[in-house]
Enzyme design. Structure first.
Site, PDB file in Angstrom:
ATOM      1  N   CYS A 118      -8.620   4.933  -7.688  1.00  0.00           N
ATOM      2  CA  CYS A 118      -8.398   5.190  -9.103  1.00  0.00           C
ATOM      3  C   CYS A 118      -8.634   6.683  -9.328  1.00  0.00           C
ATOM      4  CB  CYS A 118      -9.265   4.305 -10.002  1.00  0.00           C
ATOM      5  SG  CYS A 118     -11.024   4.624  -9.941  1.00  0.00           S
ATOM      6  N   CYS A 192      -5.135   2.424 -11.010  1.00  0.00           N
ATOM      7  CA  CYS A 192      -4.976   3.360 -12.115  1.00  0.00           C
ATOM      8  C   CYS A 192      -3.545   3.888 -12.097  1.00  0.00           C
ATOM      9  CB  CYS A 192      -5.984   4.491 -11.937  1.00  0.00           C
ATOM     10  SG  CYS A 192      -5.730   5.917 -12.999  1.00  0.00           S
ATOM     11  N   CYS A 199      -1.185   9.289  -5.403  1.00  0.00           N
ATOM     12  CA  CYS A 199      -1.734   8.713  -4.180  1.00  0.00           C
ATOM     13  C   CYS A 199      -0.777   8.963  -3.010  1.00  0.00           C
ATOM     14  CB  CYS A 199      -1.966   7.214  -4.350  1.00  0.00           C
ATOM     15  SG  CYS A 199      -2.816   6.443  -2.945  1.00  0.00           S
TER      16      CYS A 199
END
Length: 251
Positions: A118, A192, A199
């Site tokens: 997250c 998230c 990411c």
């Protein structure tokens, strides 16, 4: 014996359409935005949106506004409700088909590693890390990290895990995602919407899964006032992990 006319069971009615069945299959693996589902099922957006609305009206799918782009929404499959109405569909056909859900034993074929991501790594991903370790009986190597980690765990993260699940993470600190760039994971799970956008791809066959879960620390309430939100968030993550374990066991 004459049979009375019965309504088609809800799951049969909702799941029998080819497009809706494709959408259910896609959403069984991850939360997705409409435009992603359009690409995956190969149908026009207006048609995909129409069938998503029917699934949502039937309680099989929920939608949440994206925290990354408020004009967008993520769709999530309610697997518990799917199970309930599947059981009802069997019983509607014949009493001998009155099914029941039996928890699947978690028996992975080999070592597994999972990363939860997250933004701050002070709430959602830290909760998920602790709960997967608990539910898997320690048979999964679990790590969590943040794209912009906070200086310390949120007090309610520590509190909810201790009070509701008997887990102590008081000595744990948030970690930066960059510190894990050389690691291999079987699954990388973003919790998230903002963190999903940044990411990295860990490669090596890592499954990329997204759970669109609102940040419980973003309510603006005091720690005491936001605790019920943390408790609800932890319960949602705990449910999602229960559904994740059979998937991990097949990797």
């Amino acid at each position: 014996m004459a049979h009375s006319r019965q309504a088609v069971p809800p799951f049969v009615h909702l799941g029998a359409h080819p497009i809706r069945w494709q959408l259910l299959n896609e959403l069984s693996r991850s939360d997705y935005r409409v435009r992603e589902l359009v690409t995956q099922v190969g149908e026009p957006q207006n048609l995909v949106s129409y069938h998503l609305r029917l699934l949502r009206d039937g309680g099989l799918v929920t939608s949440t506004r994206s925290s990354y782009d408020g004009r967008d929404s993520y769709y999530h499959l309610n697997l518990d409700h799917c199970a309930d109405i599947l059981i009802g569909a069997g019983a509607a056909l014949h009493p001998a088909l009155r099914l029941r859900c039996v928890p699947t034993a978690f028996e992975p074929d080999g070592p597994l590693a999972v990363l939860f991501v997250c933004t701050g790594n002070s709430a959602r991903s830290a909760i998920a890390q602790a709960l997967l370790r608990r539910q898997s009986g320690g048979r999964v190597e679990v790590l969590s990290a943040g794209s912009r980690p906070k200086p310390a765990m949120h007090p309610n993260t520590v509190r909810v895990l201790r009070q509701e699940y008997g887990i102590d993470i008081s000595d744990q600190s948030p970690r930066h995602l960059d510190t894990l760039s050389e690691r291999r994971f079987d699954a990388v799970i973003t919790l998230c919407d903002k963190a999903r956008e940044v990411c990295p791809d860990f490669g090596n066959g890592s499954a990329a899964i997204h759970w669109s879960i609102a940040d419980p620390a973003a309510t603006g309430d005091t720690d005491e006032g936001s605790y019920p939100v943390f408790r609800a968030t932890a319960a949602e993550i705990d449910t999602r992990i229960r559904h994740l374990l059979p998937v991990l066991a097949t990797r």
